[in-house]
Every structure is written in C-alpha cells, then in structure tokens.
Design a protein around this motif. Structure first.
Motif, mmCIF file in Angstrom:
data_model
loop_
_atom_site.group_PDB
_atom_site.id
_atom_site.type_symbol
_atom_site.label_atom_id
_atom_site.label_comp_id
_atom_site.label_asym_id
_atom_site.label_seq_id
_atom_site.Cartn_x
_atom_site.Cartn_y
_atom_site.Cartn_z
ATOM 1 N N GLY A 40 3.230 -1.469 4.154
ATOM 2 C CA GLY A 40 2.677 0.281 3.559
ATOM 3 C C GLY A 40 3.965 1.285 4.006
ATOM 4 N N THR A 41 4.336 1.964 3.165
ATOM 5 C CA THR A 41 4.954 2.700 2.319
ATOM 6 C C THR A 41 3.892 4.585 2.530
ATOM 7 O OG1 THR A 41 6.413 2.009 0.877
ATOM 8 C CG2 THR A 41 6.858 4.177 1.296
ATOM 9 N N PHE A 42 4.310 5.316 2.728
ATOM 10 C CA PHE A 42 3.931 7.183 3.468
ATOM 11 C C PHE A 42 4.464 8.014 3.006
ATOM 12 C CE2 PHE A 42 2.762 10.548 5.370
ATOM 13 C CZ PHE A 42 1.135 10.202 5.470
ATOM 14 N N TYR A 43 4.643 8.684 1.994
ATOM 15 C CA TYR A 43 5.496 9.789 1.702
ATOM 16 C C TYR A 43 4.250 11.298 1.701
ATOM 17 C CZ TYR A 43 6.766 6.222 -1.231
ATOM 18 O OH TYR A 43 7.999 5.642 -2.491
ATOM 19 N N THR A 44 5.235 11.907 2.416
ATOM 20 C CA THR A 44 4.945 12.724 3.187
ATOM 21 C C THR A 44 5.220 13.829 1.863
ATOM 22 O OG1 THR A 44 5.074 12.348 5.234
ATOM 23 C CG2 THR A 44 5.117 15.584 4.711
ATOM 24 N N VAL A 45 4.077 15.139 1.245
ATOM 25 C CA VAL A 45 4.689 16.456 0.163
ATOM 26 C C VAL A 45 4.506 17.299 1.104
ATOM 27 C CG1 VAL A 45 3.792 17.355 -1.419
ATOM 28 C CG2 VAL A 45 2.889 14.250 -1.396
ATOM 29 N N GLU A 46 5.396 17.917 1.651
ATOM 30 C CA GLU A 46 5.386 19.165 1.852
ATOM 31 C C GLU A 46 5.188 20.361 1.439
ATOM 32 O OE1 GLU A 46 6.368 19.648 5.655
ATOM 33 O OE2 GLU A 46 7.176 17.125 5.739
ATOM 34 N N GLY A 47 4.011 21.035 1.881
ATOM 35 C CA GLY A 47 3.630 22.503 1.120
ATOM 36 C C GLY A 47 2.171 21.670 0.234
ATOM 37 N N GLY A 48 2.333 20.404 0.294
ATOM 38 C CA GLY A 48 1.312 19.600 -0.930
ATOM 39 C C GLY A 48 -0.037 20.726 -0.132
ATOM 40 N N ILE B 5 1.266 -0.972 -0.492
ATOM 41 C CA ILE B 5 -0.367 0.586 -0.303
ATOM 42 C C ILE B 5 0.588 1.039 0.060
ATOM 43 C CG2 ILE B 5 -1.163 1.173 1.452
ATOM 44 C CD1 ILE B 5 -3.038 -1.087 2.420
ATOM 45 N N THR B 6 0.661 2.174 -0.952
ATOM 46 C CA THR B 6 1.263 3.952 -1.100
ATOM 47 C C THR B 6 0.495 4.598 -1.013
ATOM 48 O OG1 THR B 6 2.905 2.408 -3.107
ATOM 49 C CG2 THR B 6 2.399 4.731 -2.445
ATOM 50 N N ILE B 7 0.984 5.078 0.422
ATOM 51 C CA ILE B 7 -0.107 6.501 0.680
ATOM 52 C C ILE B 7 0.519 7.531 0.929
ATOM 53 C CG2 ILE B 7 -1.403 7.727 2.521
ATOM 54 C CD1 ILE B 7 -1.772 5.021 3.479
ATOM 55 N N ILE B 8 -0.004 8.935 -0.303
ATOM 56 C CA ILE B 8 0.747 10.197 0.084
ATOM 57 C C ILE B 8 -0.160 10.970 0.338
ATOM 58 C CG2 ILE B 8 1.363 11.386 -2.262
ATOM 59 C CD1 ILE B 8 1.418 8.800 -4.023
ATOM 60 N N HIS B 9 -0.094 11.673 0.869
ATOM 61 C CA HIS B 9 -0.772 12.842 0.825
ATOM 62 C C HIS B 9 0.187 14.597 1.561
ATOM 63 C CE1 HIS B 9 -5.383 13.518 2.897
ATOM 64 N NE2 HIS B 9 -4.435 15.014 4.050
ATOM 65 N N GLY B 10 -0.672 15.673 1.542
ATOM 66 C CA GLY B 10 -0.250 17.223 1.392
ATOM 67 C C GLY B 10 -0.241 17.871 3.063
ATOM 68 N N THR B 11 0.466 18.272 3.369
ATOM 69 C CA THR B 11 0.897 18.528 4.772
ATOM 70 C C THR B 11 -0.140 19.918 4.897
ATOM 71 O OG1 THR B 11 2.922 20.532 4.161
ATOM 72 C CG2 THR B 11 3.234 17.836 5.549
ATOM 73 N N ALA B 12 -0.581 20.182 3.824
ATOM 74 C CA ALA B 12 -1.396 21.659 3.038
ATOM 75 C C ALA B 12 -3.041 21.257 2.861
ATOM 76 C CB ALA B 12 -1.078 22.715 2.979
ATOM 77 N N HIS C 293 -4.334 19.642 -1.198
ATOM 78 C CA HIS C 293 -5.450 18.934 -1.716
ATOM 79 C C HIS C 293 -5.635 18.398 -3.412
ATOM 80 C CE1 HIS C 293 -8.348 15.602 -1.005
ATOM 81 N NE2 HIS C 293 -9.008 16.394 -2.018
ATOM 82 N N ASN C 294 -5.116 18.864 -3.972
ATOM 83 C CA ASN C 294 -4.665 18.812 -5.876
ATOM 84 C C ASN C 294 -3.298 19.365 -5.971
ATOM 85 O OD1 ASN C 294 -7.546 18.600 -6.128
ATOM 86 N ND2 ASN C 294 -7.735 21.043 -6.040
ATOM 87 N N TYR C 295 -2.886 19.054 -7.308
ATOM 88 C CA TYR C 295 -1.537 18.758 -7.937
ATOM 89 C C TYR C 295 -0.859 18.375 -7.118
ATOM 90 C CZ TYR C 295 -4.858 21.992 -10.334
ATOM 91 O OH TYR C 295 -6.166 22.830 -11.122
ATOM 92 N N LEU C 296 -1.157 16.621 -6.664
ATOM 93 C CA LEU C 296 0.766 16.889 -5.911
ATOM 94 C C LEU C 296 1.356 16.379 -7.219
ATOM 95 C CD1 LEU C 296 -1.457 14.531 -3.061
ATOM 96 C CD2 LEU C 296 -0.008 17.014 -2.541
ATOM 97 N N GLN C 297 0.870 16.107 -8.068
ATOM 98 C CA GLN C 297 1.757 15.434 -9.084
ATOM 99 C C GLN C 297 3.067 16.812 -9.432
ATOM 100 O OE1 GLN C 297 -1.392 16.269 -9.425
ATOM 101 N NE2 GLN C 297 -1.434 17.381 -11.443
#
Length: 265
Positions: free
Chosen positions: A237-245, A209-216, A247-251
């Motif tokens: 599982g692997t968790f990826y923190t998107v600093e400053g990300g 399981i891969t989880i990706i989420h933005g802190t903002a 809800h949209n445009y995480l790509q």
C-alpha cells in the motif's frame, strides 16, 4: 431520592426509545440518495453509454460507461453516500485525463436505480457490475476505485476478485468503527445492519492499494484511514496525506494529483 429515581426511569425509557428509532431508521442516517428521473440525459463531456443491470431480486441498477477507447483499462468507480452518477463529471474528466475508460455505478435508490437497500444487496450488485466489466476488459486492467462510503464497497469487491489496483479516497476503518465515532452513546456493534469491514477486506486484497485522506476531514476522521492502512499487507500500500484537506475537493490538492499520477500512470 424518589424524584431522582423517576428521572432515571424516564431517561432510561427515552434512551431505549431512541435506540429503537435509530435501529429502525438507520438507512436514513447512513444513506442520502439523490434521485434522478428515468428520462434524464447525462451531461458528460466524453462519449458514454448508459446501461442497466437486473439484480436477482428484481432491482434495476443504472450505470454509465465512459468510453474513451482506452488501451490502458477501466476504472470501476463507487461514489459516496450522497449524490448520484450525474455528480461525477469531474471524476470522468480525471479518469479520461489518464487515458482510462470508466464505469460509474448508482446504488439502489440512488439516481435511476431501484430496489431495497441492504449490505448484502449492495455487495451483490457491486459484483454484478464487476462481472459486467470483466466481460469487456481483461481483469488485469480493471482499477477499482471507491470514495467515502464507496471505499467499503470497493475494498470488499477487490478482496473477492483480482483487479490490478485498488484506490480508496477518504476511507473508513469499518462502518461500525465510523458509527461508534459518530454515535458514541449507542451500542453500534449491536444496532448496525451495515458493517462493511474494510479493515478485514484490505488484508485479503492482492493488488496494490492507494489510500488518500485529508487531515481536516470532519466526516470520516483522518485517523480511520491511518488505522486502515495498518491492515494493508506490508509493501502493498501507499498512503497519501492531504494536509488541510477536508472530505470533499481533494482533487484540488497537489498531493492528490501526485497520488493519481502514480496510481493511474
């Protein structure tokens, strides 16, 4: 005192009325479908086939199969609670960049799809699309991918089947937990017809399981994804923190690209 009592009664009556309205129109609060004319021609850069599946209750479910003649497999994708398939051109580009085929699904009332919404119907429809995918690909090559609202659908589907990977972008802990966050004055446990307990689902998922989420993220708080990750079996599982990300445009973030490099390698 009498005046305060009257004010209290009025406020109580208004609260009860508000509860009733919220319960009756909860679909309007949750789902923001964007409809599409039946004759619309999708504008994907890749070769694709548009197809329909018929649900047992008569609903017609629209989807697009991006055909890259992949030897790696296919990504079965469930989008968020707004928009429709026509908004997924960037996802098609992403998936084919990693040499996968893709199947994009529109929920009932979204795009060209018809039918009445319910949690049971959405889950049943998702299984129909999974079965369609299994008829064309070996199950060991199916990646289930959900974004936002779609993470509840994707995690439930992965719990009931055996895909090779599950990707959750901007997930919630459960629909009830998210509802409590958004509407703290309401007894969401009692009101909600949509529960999607992703926290329970991920415990039964057998693939990575891969989880990706933005802190903002202001739509689904970052903490919901953190809490969800605690329910993933150890080492799975692997968790990826998107600093400053948000809800949209995480790509657009390098962390997201790193996650995709690993999950879709």
């Amino acid at each position: 005192m009498r005046r305060l009592k009257k004010i209290g009664i009025v406020l109580a009556v208004l609260y009860v009325l508000l509860l009733g309205v919220t319960y009756a129109f909860q679909e309007k609060l949750i789902f923001i479908p964007s409809k599409m004319p039946a004759n619309h021609v999708y504008d994907f850069c890749q070769p694709y086939e548009e197809f329909w599946l018929a649900a047992p209750d008569g609903a017609r479910l629209n989807a697009v199969h991006i055909q890259n003649n992949s030897q790696k497999g296919v990504v079965l994708y469930f989008h968020g609670n707004s928009g429709n398939i026509s908004h997924l051109i960037h996802v098609a580009n992403l998936v084919t960049r990693y040499d996968y085929d893709a199947i994009f699904v529109d929920y009932r009332t979204y795009g060209k799809s018809t039918g009445e919404l319910s949690e049971a119907a959405i889950k049943s429809d998702a299984q129909l699309f999974y079965d369609y995918t299994k008829q064309r690909y070996d199950e060991s090559t199916i990646v289930v991918y959900g974004r936002s609202f779609g993470t509840g659908v994707a995690s439930g589907l992965a719990a009931e089947n055996n895909p090779c990977k599950l990707i959750l972008e901007s997930p919630f802990y459960s629909a009830v937990a998210l509802g409590k966050h958004r509407f703290p004055i309401f007894p969401i446990d009692l009101l909600s017809n949509y529960r999607f307990p992703s926290n329970e689902y991920v415990q039964r998922v057998k693939c990575p399981i891969t989880i990706i989420h933005g802190t903002a993220d202001r739509i689904i708080p970052f903490e919901q994804a953190q809490d969800l990750f605690t329910q993933v079996p150890d080492g799975q599982g692997t968790f990826y923190t998107v600093e400053g990300g948000g809800h949209n445009y995480l790509q657009d973030f390098d962390v997201f690209k790193k996650a995709m490099d690993t999950a879709l390698k």
